[in-house]
Enzyme design. Structure first.
Site, mmCIF file in Angstrom:
data_model
loop_
_atom_site.group_PDB
_atom_site.id
_atom_site.type_symbol
_atom_site.label_atom_id
_atom_site.label_comp_id
_atom_site.label_asym_id
_atom_site.label_seq_id
_atom_site.Cartn_x
_atom_site.Cartn_y
_atom_site.Cartn_z
ATOM 1 N N LYS A 288 -49.694 -6.841 -55.289
ATOM 2 C CA LYS A 288 -49.458 -8.209 -54.796
ATOM 3 C C LYS A 288 -48.952 -9.093 -55.932
ATOM 4 C CE LYS A 288 -51.983 -12.237 -52.888
ATOM 5 N NZ LYS A 288 -53.270 -12.716 -52.307
ATOM 6 N N ASP A 293 -50.623 -19.210 -55.463
ATOM 7 C CA ASP A 293 -51.131 -19.284 -54.091
ATOM 8 C C ASP A 293 -51.860 -20.613 -53.864
ATOM 9 O OD1 ASP A 293 -52.086 -18.889 -51.566
ATOM 10 O OD2 ASP A 293 -53.585 -17.371 -52.132
ATOM 11 N N LYS A 300 -55.551 -24.817 -49.973
ATOM 12 C CA LYS A 300 -56.842 -24.598 -50.636
ATOM 13 C C LYS A 300 -57.365 -25.922 -51.184
ATOM 14 C CE LYS A 300 -55.939 -19.892 -52.315
ATOM 15 N NZ LYS A 300 -57.049 -19.204 -51.640
ATOM 16 N N ASP A 371 -53.207 -19.113 -45.621
ATOM 17 C CA ASP A 371 -53.784 -18.705 -46.903
ATOM 18 C C ASP A 371 -54.095 -17.202 -46.935
ATOM 19 O OD1 ASP A 371 -54.706 -18.983 -49.456
ATOM 20 O OD2 ASP A 371 -56.618 -19.922 -48.917
ATOM 21 N N GLU A 373 -52.096 -14.822 -46.993
ATOM 22 C CA GLU A 373 -50.676 -14.505 -47.155
ATOM 23 C C GLU A 373 -50.448 -13.162 -47.839
ATOM 24 O OE1 GLU A 373 -52.387 -16.148 -49.324
ATOM 25 O OE2 GLU A 373 -51.808 -15.032 -51.108
ATOM 26 N N ARG A 375 -51.726 -10.239 -47.403
ATOM 27 C CA ARG A 375 -51.560 -9.121 -46.482
ATOM 28 C C ARG A 375 -50.181 -9.140 -45.815
ATOM 29 N NH1 ARG A 375 -56.904 -11.026 -43.516
ATOM 30 N NH2 ARG A 375 -57.219 -11.740 -45.630
HETATM 31 N N1 BES Z 1 -55.482 -15.031 -53.249
HETATM 32 C C1 BES Z 1 -56.490 -15.286 -52.307
HETATM 33 C C2 BES Z 1 -57.757 -14.501 -52.569
HETATM 34 C C3 BES Z 1 -58.593 -14.939 -53.743
HETATM 35 C C4 BES Z 1 -59.562 -15.909 -53.574
HETATM 36 C C5 BES Z 1 -58.434 -14.358 -54.966
HETATM 37 C C6 BES Z 1 -60.337 -16.296 -54.655
HETATM 38 C C7 BES Z 1 -59.212 -14.737 -56.030
HETATM 39 C C8 BES Z 1 -60.160 -15.709 -55.879
HETATM 40 C C9 BES Z 1 -56.000 -14.933 -50.901
HETATM 41 O O1 BES Z 1 -54.655 -15.121 -50.675
HETATM 42 C C10 BES Z 1 -56.736 -15.805 -49.967
HETATM 43 O O2 BES Z 1 -56.521 -16.974 -50.004
HETATM 44 N N2 BES Z 1 -57.583 -15.216 -49.149
HETATM 45 C C11 BES Z 1 -58.358 -15.963 -48.218
HETATM 46 C C12 BES Z 1 -58.349 -15.227 -46.917
HETATM 47 C C13 BES Z 1 -58.930 -16.019 -45.785
HETATM 48 C C14 BES Z 1 -58.024 -17.168 -45.434
HETATM 49 C C15 BES Z 1 -59.117 -15.104 -44.615
HETATM 50 C C16 BES Z 1 -59.774 -16.056 -48.782
HETATM 51 O O3 BES Z 1 -60.270 -15.085 -49.336
HETATM 52 O O4 BES Z 1 -60.357 -17.144 -48.683
HETATM 53 ZN ZN ZN Z 2 -53.449 -15.028 -52.316
HETATM 54 MN MN MN Z 3 -54.221 -17.088 -50.071
#
Ligand code: BES
Ligand code: ZN
Ligand code: MN
Length: 527
Positions: A288, A293, A300, A371, A373, A375
């Site tokens: 990835k 992000d 966020k 968020d 994204e 996947r």
């Molecule tokens: N890049 C984030 C995951 C992440 C979160 C990495 C905190 C490191 C620290 C990913 O893109 C994301 O935002 N995932 C969301 C998914 C949710 C919306 C289902 C998450 O984990 O909150």
């Molecule tokens: Zn992300």
């Molecule tokens: Mn994200």
């Protein structure tokens, strides 16, 4: 990076002599350690100040003498603990030595292990791990600091971490056979440094285009094939996931593909194994490469959002590993790396919750949360890579879910997959590499949570089992190909505090991938 070399015996002059001693054993006097130094260590031990405990440190300034090692400016004795140590123990010893050497302001050092001689002498594996720990532990990122600038007077001077590191050269004394292992460890550590450098760069310092440029550079350097898929090509191919995530960003997306082929790697040589019936199996690596992000329209919270510059650590690990592959040119295995790279930002054209997109291959996805994204971009890469390269196995690495931090903290990465054999193999490589992986389940009961009323699937459900749902989503795009997904959101930075893991990005994954591929390419290894 420090230059590490090996010597079979230490020469007279040395800035700093580092002795690694095991527990309570009396250091042996030999070509490396003269009577005066041995007596010094022994005296510290008798006084109770030094017991050779793991990580314990003794610094002494020996008087000049005649013995081979007594012209050293500084003697640094570091304890290894009472028992024999494994690879991880040697890495940690190397990290501890690096920390001490940076603190003492040494420029040059020689390391000896006077307690290990004869049959027990420093093995190639131990020496390699020691060098790895030394190099990984001495990593610092100072690119954006103006060095030499006057510092405020209030700054504590004893904080040596703040000063420029001086350490340039380290020699490891040991049997002749360790040199190859130390060279390999150096190449591996250099790759981890590169991965950490990419991650340390902010969103405006490492962009999708920088991923592409680095891919091209590796291709030139190691005679690999680089293909960069740009926005227009993505549109032609139908890569609706990457395009959708990229919609809110002013920077164009890139899909970087780097191919190593064992058959053509060394000019004039046909790969040994490719002569046997059946072709050389391909391992596909996907990382990835979200260079920032923000969450997109599902924005966020601002607190801590700056950490999302690290959302490209999977891509960094995959490309950095290719630098080692390119250099070592393993036999019997082809390796293809893919990095889908883009930013995830809100903007007038950004992807919206509720939008329905079409991934590569035609599956439709209802985007509930912009968020989630990672996947979406990985799905395109996985589906395209599996179709185009027909790999024997696929491994993807991604900082994919916050949920994996809730579940496993910062000590294990999540491992999920559809093939027990491949899962076990990757897990074993992680164990060897000092990158622990913990398997989580997949199953139809989880897959059901991704059912959408309007599309083939949706990208999120409620928060339950977030890491597993993300992997279930990815699984939709690999078909029957054996596949492992590593969720490195908890380990790519803030990884377990260890002597050889400085604060900030860890480069997690590079060492597991290289370990796996090295094993794979051994005569006994098969996909
Ligand atoms: N890049 C984030 C995951 C992440 C979160 C990495 C905190 C490191 C620290 C990913 O893109 C994301 O935002 N995932 C969301 C998914 C949710 C919306 C289902 C998450 O984990 O909150
Ligand atoms: Zn992300
Ligand atoms: Mn994200």
């Amino acid at each position: 990076m420090i230059k590490i070399s090996t010597v079979t015996k230490i020469s007279g002059k040395s800035d700093t002599l580092v002795c690694l001693v095991r527990g309570a054993s009396v250091p042996r006097i030999g070509p490396d350690l003269d009577r005066q130094l041995a007596a010094l260590i022994e005296q510290a031990r008798l006084s109770g100040d030094f017991e050779g405990k793991k990580g314990q440190v003794l610094i002494a300034y020996p008087a000049a003498g005649k013995g081979p090692a007594s012209q050293v400016r500084r003697l640094l004795v570091v304890g290894l603990g009472p028992a024999a140590i494994d690879r991880e123990g040697w890495r940690q010893a190397g990290g501890a030595v690096a920390g001490q050497l940076l603190k003492t302001r040494a420029e040059e050092a020689t390391i000896v292990v006077p307690d290990l001689e004869g049959a027990e002498a420093l093995t190639p594996v131990a020496a390699g791990a020691l060098a790895e720990g030394l190099l990984l532990g001495s990593y610092r990122f100072r690119k954006y600091r103006s060095s030499g600038a006057a510092k405020p007077e209030t700054e504590p001077e004893e904080n040596s971490e703040e000063r420029e590191p001086l350490l340039r050269r380290v020699s490891i004394a040991g049997p002749r056979g360790i040199a190859g292992a130390v060279d390999q460890a150096t190449a591996l550590a250099a790759a981890v440094w590169t991965a950490r450098d990419m991650a340390n760069e902010p969103g405006n310092g490492w962009t999708p285009d920088d991923f592409a440029a680095y891919g091209r550079q590796l291709a030139r350097q190691y005679n690999l094939k680089a293909t960069i898929i740009d926005r227009a090509a993505m549109a032609r191919l139908g890569m609706g996931g990457i395009l959708a995530v990229n919609q809110g960003s002013a920077r164009p997306p890139r899909l970087v593909i780097l191919e190593y082929r064992a058959e053509t790697a060394r000019s004039g040589r046909r790969d040994r194994k490719s002569d046997s019936p059946g072709k050389v199996p391909t391992l596909l690596l996907v990382g990835k490469g979200l260079t920032f992000d923000s969450g997109g329209i599902s924005l966020k919270p601002s607190s801590g959002m700056e950490e999302m510059k690290y959302d490209m650590c999977g891509g960094a690990a995959v490309l950095a590993a290719m630098a080692v592959i390119g250099r070592e040119k393993p036999e019997g295995i082809n390796v293809v790396a893919m990095v889908p790279a883009t930013e995830n930002l809100p903007g007038p054209a950004a992807l919206k919750p509720g939008d329905i997109i079409r991934q590569y291959g035609g599956k439709s996805v209802e985007v509930i949360n912009t968020d989630a994204e990672g996947r979406l971009i990985l799905a395109d890469a996985l589906a395209y890579g599996v179709e185009k390269f027909e790999p024997a196995a696929v491994i993807d690495l991604a900082t994919l879910t916050g949920a994996v931090i809730i579940g496993l903290g910062h000590h294990y990465a999540g491992l999920l997959g559809n093939d027990d054999g491949l899962c076990a193999r990757v897990q074993a490589a992680g164990e060897e590499a000092g990158e622990p992986l913990w398997r989580l389940p997949l199953g139809p009961e989880y897959r059901k949570q991704l059912k959408s009323k309007v599309a083939d699937l949706k990208n999120v459900d409620k928060r339950d089992a977030g890491t597993i749902l993300a992997a279930e989503f990815l699984q939709e795009f690999v078909g029957d190909t054996p596949w492992v997904h590593l969720d490195i959101a908890g380990t790519a930075w803030n990884f377990t505090e260890k002597s050889y893991v400085p604060k900030g990005p860890s480069g997690f994954g590079v060492r597991t991938l290289v370990e796996l591929i090295r094993q794979w390419s051994q005569p006994a290894g098969k996909p």
